[in-house]
Design an enzyme around this catalytic site. Structure first.
Site, PDB file in Angstrom:
ATOM      1  N   LYS A  80       0.675   8.915  -7.869  1.00  0.00           N
ATOM      2  CA  LYS A  80       0.950   7.574  -7.345  1.00  0.00           C
ATOM      3  C   LYS A  80       1.884   7.659  -6.135  1.00  0.00           C
ATOM      4  O   LYS A  80       2.801   8.494  -6.112  1.00  0.00           O
ATOM      5  CB  LYS A  80       1.569   6.728  -8.467  1.00  0.00           C
ATOM      6  CG  LYS A  80       1.693   5.248  -8.145  1.00  0.00           C
ATOM      7  CD  LYS A  80       2.145   4.460  -9.384  1.00  0.00           C
ATOM      8  CE  LYS A  80       2.302   2.982  -9.109  1.00  0.00           C
ATOM      9  NZ  LYS A  80       2.674   2.203 -10.306  1.00  0.00           N
ATOM     10  N   SER A 155      -0.095  -1.808 -11.531  1.00  0.00           N
ATOM     11  CA  SER A 155      -0.054  -1.380 -10.166  1.00  0.00           C
ATOM     12  C   SER A 155      -0.618   0.021  -9.915  1.00  0.00           C
ATOM     13  O   SER A 155      -0.939   0.343  -8.773  1.00  0.00           O
ATOM     14  CB  SER A 155       1.390  -1.431  -9.651  1.00  0.00           C
ATOM     15  OG  SER A 155       2.200  -0.516 -10.350  1.00  0.00           O
ATOM     16  N   SER A 179       2.000  -1.067 -15.821  1.00  0.00           N
ATOM     17  CA  SER A 179       1.248  -0.533 -14.679  1.00  0.00           C
ATOM     18  C   SER A 179       0.494   0.762 -14.895  1.00  0.00           C
ATOM     19  O   SER A 179      -0.316   1.134 -14.068  1.00  0.00           O
ATOM     20  CB  SER A 179       2.185  -0.346 -13.490  1.00  0.00           C
ATOM     21  OG  SER A 179       2.296  -1.567 -12.806  1.00  0.00           O
TER      22      SER A 179
HETATM   23  N1  GLN Z   1       1.979  -6.159 -13.489  1.00  0.00           N
HETATM   24  C1  GLN Z   1       3.364  -6.038 -13.746  1.00  0.00           C
HETATM   25  C2  GLN Z   1       4.176  -6.637 -12.620  1.00  0.00           C
HETATM   26  O1  GLN Z   1       3.602  -7.119 -11.730  1.00  0.00           O
HETATM   27  C3  GLN Z   1       3.754  -4.628 -14.030  1.00  0.00           C
HETATM   28  C4  GLN Z   1       4.109  -3.824 -12.853  1.00  0.00           C
HETATM   29  C5  GLN Z   1       4.493  -2.428 -13.199  1.00  0.00           C
HETATM   30  O2  GLN Z   1       4.438  -2.004 -14.351  1.00  0.00           O
HETATM   31  N2  GLN Z   1       4.936  -1.706 -12.208  1.00  0.00           N
HETATM   32  O3  GLN Z   1       5.365  -6.622 -12.640  1.00  0.00           O
END
Ligand code: GLN
Length: 476
Positions: A80, A155, A179
């Site tokens: 990532k 994400s 994410s």
């Molecule tokens: N979808 C979640 C958010 O928008 C999780 C994001 C994440 O785990 N980095 O915060």
């Protein structure tokens, strides 16, 4: 070029084949580079495929020939874009860090370098990991390999899509509120959010520091387990990291008991196909001899609002380092404050700016008690609910996400809709407990969309999650 069946390849199979000389790390790397060339122009999982993949693979081959190979030597992996690899670009899919080169390795990365893995490239994500669809990337969306009209989740959408399209054998993502698990679920693979502290956060760009964890993704539970074991452990560079012995696993006599918070699953927001699939998964567990019982988690419905107070509060402070001076993009204003304002306004996307504003609001003098302090108190109560529930059950099961992969553009204009995607995943980050997403089947759509279930356990009980996961997916 060697014909390698990437679709059915696992870390163990690849390792055995390389040891036996059926193919080399170089052959394997070449096969993945070819596959990326073939499918990634459509999917866009990769922000960059590294130029030195072949050299890395050659080094792995030397290690194998010298008899020094470990299970991960020569294994091609995608990383990532918010995890630092020395000398390589890490942009967190943000304009503000465009072209930024990491000056050191994240601890997880140095551990993988010791194993001799092959880094294929850096993969797409929502900007600074804020989002659930990769639509917040400053570099374009990553499409779902199962249906390119749909999102790959987020994400860590690039990390999940890379594995699902057979463009990497395994990958690393990060998980602050789901994410790793949500994109794994939407792309039909396995993803783990480990116990808070079990993998060092040194070299992971911070989003919400009390919630963030690096997490492994792969096609099988065993692959995820191998990657987790290679990168976990206490690290002097991350004071919140923990050793293997911090939490002692509870002895379980007989088959583990699965708890289901049925009350919580009654909400109207859950897609009927998700619910049906979840019930089928429960039946499968019962057939496999597991006992399935109801659990009560009285405060769980507050998880999402609590997360969306605690997380932006931490985001707003973590993002303050990006001022255009220390890192990346600098847009000159008329004075120093002008530089800050211009760089941040042009460098950050709208979701990042929204969260900074929300965060500074909930932390501001007049609202701190009303929002932040109450959220922190509730976070404690939610954690206690789980600890109490784990007196009676060994794991807690929910769907991973309330809906299968949604269409690109469908939710992005309504942030609240996207936030609701995180309803089942944020609790594990708030409590610090480990949670894994397992593929559990497909919808009846055409093309069929993957679905996933999420299993949460006590702190430090990753092994239990792996064992049950392997039973569920017939990996034993
Ligand atoms: N979808 C979640 C958010 O928008 C999780 C994001 C994440 O785990 N980095 O915060």
């Amino acid at each position: 070029m060697k014909n390698i069946d990437l679709k059915n390849l696992t870390v163990k199979k690849a390792h055995d084949a390389m040891i036996k000389g059926e193919f080399s790390a170089s052959d394997l790397a070449e096969a993945y580079l070819e596959q990326i060339k073939k499918v990634d122009p459509e999917i866009h999982a990769y922000l960059e495929v590294y130029g030195d993949v072949k050299e890395q693979a050659k080094k792995a081959d030397e290690k194998i020939k010298a008899g020094k190979a470990t299970l991960l030597t020569g294994i091609p992996i995608a990383v990532k874009d918010n995890i630092l690899i020395k000398g390589r670009i890490a942009s967190s899919a943000s304009k503000i860090l465009e072209g930024y080169k990491a000056t050191y390795d994240a601890t997880a990365i140095s551990k993988l370098k010791e194993e001799g893995v092959v880094f294929l490239g850096r993969v797409n994500m929502d900007e600074f990991a804020m989002g659930g669809s990769t639509e917040n990337s400053a570099y374009g969306v990553t499409k779902n390999p199962h249906d390119t009209l749909r999102v790959s989740g987020g994400s860590s959408g690039g990390s999940a899509a890379a594995v699902a399209m057979n463009g990497a054998l395994v990958s690393l993502g990060s998980d602050t509120g789901g994410s790793v698990r949500q994109p794994a679920s939407l792309c039909g693979i396995v993803g783990l959010k480990p116990t808070y502290g079990s993998i060092s956060r040194h070299g992971l760009m911070a989003m919400g520091s009390s919630l963030d964890q690096i997490g492994p993704l792969g096609k099988t539970v065993t692959d995820v387990e191998i990657l987790f074991n290679a990168i976990k452990g206490k690290d002097s560079k991350d004071s919140t990291s923990i050793s293997d012995k911090t939490y002692l696993p509870k002895k379980i006599s007989g088959k583990p008991v699965i708890g289901v918070p049925r009350e919580f699953l009654k909400g109207p927001g859950i897609n009927p196909e998700v619910l049906k699939n979840f019930n089928e998964a429960l039946e499968k567990f019962e057939k496999l001899g597991f006992k399935v019982v109801d659990v009560k988690l009285p405060n769980i419905s507050y998880s999402l609002p609590v997360y969306y107070i605690v997380m932006p509060a931490e985001v707003s402070s973590n993002m303050s380092r990006f001022d255009g001076v220390k890192y990346g993009l600098l847009k000159e204003g008329k004075d120093l404050m002008g530089d800050y304002l211009k760089s941040r306004a042009e460098g950050f996307g709208s979701e990042v700016r929204r969260r900074i504003i929300l965060g500074t609001y909930v932390l501001s003098a007049g609202y701190y008690d009303a929002y932040y302090n109450r959220a922190i108190a509730l976070r404690r109560l939610i954690t206690e609910d789980f600890i109490k529930a784990f007196n009676d059950v060994d794991v807690i099961l929910t769907p991973t996400a309330p809906s299968p992969a949604f269409k690109i553009g469908e939710k992005i204009t309504d942030p609240l809709q996207l936030y609701l995607e995180d309803i089942f995943t944020v609790t594990a980050n708030l409590t610090g407990m480990p949670a894994i997403s397992l593929p559990s089947g497909f919808t009846s759509d055409s093309p069929a969309l993957p679905l996933g279930i999420q299993m949460t356990a006590r702190h430090g009980e990753e092994e239990l999650l792996f064992n049950i996961g392997k039973t569920f997916l017939n990996e034993l």
